[in-house]
Motif scaffolding. Structure first.
Motif, PDB file in Angstrom:
ATOM      1  N   PHE A 191      52.414  68.418 -12.906  1.00 24.16           N
ATOM      2  CA  PHE A 191      51.974  67.579 -14.017  1.00 24.16           C
ATOM      3  C   PHE A 191      51.321  66.286 -13.524  1.00 24.16           C
ATOM      4  CE2 PHE A 191      55.735  69.910 -15.682  1.00 24.16           C
ATOM      5  CZ  PHE A 191      55.087  70.638 -16.674  1.00 24.16           C
ATOM      6  N   PRO A 192      50.385  65.751 -14.286  1.00 28.64           N
ATOM      7  CA  PRO A 192      49.805  64.448 -13.953  1.00 28.64           C
ATOM      8  C   PRO A 192      50.845  63.345 -14.160  1.00 28.64           C
ATOM      9  CG  PRO A 192      49.023  65.164 -16.093  1.00 28.64           C
ATOM     10  CD  PRO A 192      49.794  66.312 -15.523  1.00 28.64           C
ATOM     11  N   SER A 193      50.558  62.152 -13.662  1.00 30.02           N
ATOM     12  CA  SER A 193      51.514  61.058 -13.748  1.00 30.02           C
ATOM     13  C   SER A 193      51.682  60.550 -15.177  1.00 30.02           C
ATOM     14  CB  SER A 193      51.079  59.902 -12.837  1.00 30.02           C
ATOM     15  OG  SER A 193      49.766  59.475 -13.166  1.00 30.02           O
ATOM     16  N   HIS A 194      50.659  60.728 -16.008  1.00 31.70           N
ATOM     17  CA  HIS A 194      50.738  60.297 -17.393  1.00 31.70           C
ATOM     18  C   HIS A 194      50.354  61.452 -18.316  1.00 31.70           C
ATOM     19  CE1 HIS A 194      50.258  56.459 -15.205  1.00 31.70           C
ATOM     20  NE2 HIS A 194      51.043  55.982 -16.149  1.00 31.70           N
ATOM     21  N   VAL A 195      51.093  61.592 -19.405  1.00 26.68           N
ATOM     22  CA  VAL A 195      50.780  62.617 -20.400  1.00 26.68           C
ATOM     23  C   VAL A 195      50.678  61.936 -21.760  1.00 26.68           C
ATOM     24  CG1 VAL A 195      51.927  64.443 -19.092  1.00 26.68           C
ATOM     25  CG2 VAL A 195      53.191  63.192 -20.848  1.00 26.68           C
TER      26      VAL A 195
END
Length: 321
Positions: A191-195
């Motif tokens: 996953f990316p650091s921000h969702v």
């Protein structure tokens, strides 16, 4: 938009606010019943009732009412024809209200109900020219109620399996839309650091448990890094009977999966319900952003189809002008 939270915050910070709401629609109109705008005393606003001359006119009325201070509600019965320069051709009733610090205690239960993340009904009545609202019970509207409103964010749950390029693009495409996304992948660092705020990134341990525990009205999208995993998740979702199960892939992939589904005993009807390829027909571009946009549009179509039978006409307001 969380209408009551926005309203309470503006009243707290600026001392007053106006609420503009679409109460009734006849014929064609730019927005549906329940669309709202919250207006600050300086004229800034949040939300929309559809733009155009209707919105400009209602904003002018709201600012005028705020200038006079907290007072009675106003109901505007407005035709959307040549007099407004809009060609919708329908008619709307718009309810405009003003609030100040005296209303914060009455607003608080509505703010709390919004915070639970689901839609809720409110029983309404006119009292001394102002709208009084109470959270509705499961029973029909009580004898004192004159109409009922629905508030809150009615977000459709989406289980998205896979955090690859298309999965990431789809989460971004769904970010401003009325969905609550549970984003699942079993890989470290997937996953990316921000969702987005409407998505929860979850390290998947058991796809079968995710399917078993999902709400029955969930949309299922499968696009993992592994075809056997895709097959297992999709089979479990079809067996559970979700109305929308989407699988990324070509017609060839679908044919191969259908063969395996028949071998494990899935019914012809459930196999036929599978959406694969995903996305609305007629868009062939394979760019992840394009696939995501097409799939988001397809989910909106399915969501709209579900809601058609749930639409309710509001009761007439007393004293319509």
């Amino acid at each position: 938009m969380r209408v009551w939270r926005q309203l309470a915050e503006i009243v707290t910070r600026h001392g007053a606010a106006a609420l503009i709401g679409v109460h009734e629609v006849k014929g064609s109109a730019p927005r549906e019943v329940g669309a709202h705008m919250v207006v600050r005393p300086d004229g800034a606003f949040h939300g929309t009732i559809g733009g155009g001359q209707l919105e400009f006119l209602m904003l002018d009325l709201a600012r005028e009412m705020l200038g006079r201070g907290r007072g009675p509600a106003r109901i505007v019965d407005q035709a959307l024809g040549p007099d407004l320069g809009q060609c919708c051709g329908g008619r709307v009733k718009i309810l405009i209200e003003t609030f100040d610090g005296r209303d914060l205690d009455d607003i608080a239960p509505l703010v709390e109900a919004e915070g639970k993340g689901a839609s809720f009904d409110v029983e309404c009545r006119m009292e001394d020219g102002r709208v009084r609202r109470e959270l509705a019970s499961e029973a029909d509207a009580g004898p004192g109620a004159q109409w009922r409103e629905t508030h809150g964010e009615d977000r459709t749950p989406v289980l998205l399996f896979g955090a690859g390029h298309v999965g990431r693009a789809l989460v971004l495409a769904l970010a401003p839309l009325p969905f609550a996304v549970r984003w699942l992948d079993d890989r470290d660092g997937a996953f990316p650091s921000h969702v987005p705020a409407n998505a929860a990134a979850v390290r998947m341990r058991s796809p079968e448990a995710e399917i078993d525990e999902a709400r029955p009205d969930s949309f299922i999208l499968v696009m993992t890094h592994d075809h056997p995993l895709d097959l297992a998740i999709t089979a479990a979702a079809l067996r559970r009977g979700f109305s929308y199960v989407g699988l990324i892939g070509s017609s060839t992939k679908r044919a191969r999966f259908e063969k395996r589904f028949r071998e494990i005993g899935l019914s012809r009807e459930r196999i036929a319900s599978l959406i694969c390829p995903i996305g609305i027909p007629g868009i062939a571009d394979k760019d992840p952003a394009v696939i995501a946009a097409s799939t988001a549009a397809q989910l909106l179509q399915e969501r709209e189809r579900r809601q058609l039978d749930r639409n309710r006409s509001p009761l007439a307001l007393p004293g319509d002008t």
